[in-house]
Design an enzyme around this catalytic site. Structure first.
Site, short mmCIF file in Angstrom:
data_model
loop_
_atom_site.label_atom_id
_atom_site.label_comp_id
_atom_site.label_asym_id
_atom_site.label_seq_id
_atom_site.Cartn_x
_atom_site.Cartn_y
_atom_site.Cartn_z
N CYS A 134 2.65 -5.66 4.88
CA CYS A 134 1.97 -6.62 5.75
C CYS A 134 2.81 -7.90 5.91
O CYS A 134 3.88 -8.01 5.33
CB CYS A 134 0.63 -6.98 5.12
SG CYS A 134 0.86 -7.89 3.59
N CYS A 138 -2.63 -1.14 -1.47
CA CYS A 138 -2.74 -0.91 -0.03
C CYS A 138 -1.91 0.27 0.47
O CYS A 138 -2.04 0.66 1.63
CB CYS A 138 -2.30 -2.16 0.72
SG CYS A 138 -0.58 -2.54 0.37
N CYS A 181 0.51 -8.45 -2.67
CA CYS A 181 1.62 -8.14 -1.77
C CYS A 181 2.95 -8.61 -2.36
O CYS A 181 3.98 -7.99 -2.13
CB CYS A 181 1.41 -8.81 -0.42
SG CYS A 181 -0.22 -8.52 0.25
N ASP A 191 1.34 0.28 0.91
CA ASP A 191 2.56 -0.13 1.61
C ASP A 191 3.79 0.12 0.73
O ASP A 191 3.68 0.22 -0.48
CB ASP A 191 2.47 -1.61 1.98
CG ASP A 191 1.44 -1.85 3.07
OD1 ASP A 191 1.13 -0.89 3.79
OD2 ASP A 191 0.94 -2.98 3.20
FE1 FES Z 1 0.06 -4.15 1.66
FE2 FES Z 1 0.24 -6.71 1.74
S1 FES Z 1 -1.46 -5.51 2.34
S2 FES Z 1 1.67 -5.32 0.99
#
Ligand code: FES
Length: 126
Positions: free
Chosen positions: A58, A33, A102, A35
């Site tokens: 998230c 993602c 995640c 992140d």
């Molecule tokens: Fe990116 Fe959960 S969607 S860490």
């Protein structure tokens, strides 16, 4: 869809922040993602004396990082290094399968911080 424990850690995350004079720092990005997550550890007598995290992840990433810091706190560096995304998910009473990636972020950042700590210890010996 989320367990009560996930919601609790998401709403009241433990150990959020930075440690300025950390003994080890680990930053990882989640390829799924994009992140980001950073973990800071302070080690005393071979044990995790303090641990904090910062994330642009998230809700599940926040909850898993919060739980990871709780699991790691007070453990020896070796024990903390064995914390996996599965142990974090189990401690949270499970995560929806689509959110398992995640929890990688938290355990990987912890392992990177431990690696960084060990590297710094080696450098000190030289
Ligand atoms: Fe990116 Fe959960 S969607 S860490």
């Amino acid at each position: 869809m989320y367990s009560d424990k996930v919601m609790d850690h998401f709403k009241n995350p433990r150990n959020v922040g930075e440690i300025g004079d950390a003994d080890g720092v680990g930053t990882v990005g989640n390829p799924v993602c994009g992140d980001m997550m950073t973990m800071y550890i302070k080690v005393k007598d071979g044990k995790i004396a303090d641990i904090k995290f910062k994330t642009y992840g998230c809700g599940a990433a926040i909850a898993t990082s919060s739980m990871t810091t709780e699991l790691a706190m007070g453990k020896t560096v070796e024990e903390a290094d064995k914390i996996t995304r599965q142990s974090v998910a189990n401690a949270l009473d499970g995560l929806p399968p689509v959110k398992m990636h995640c929890s990688n972020l938290a355990s990987d950042a912890l392992h990177e911080a431990i690696k960084d700590y060990k590297k710094k210890q080696e450098e000190k010996k030289k």
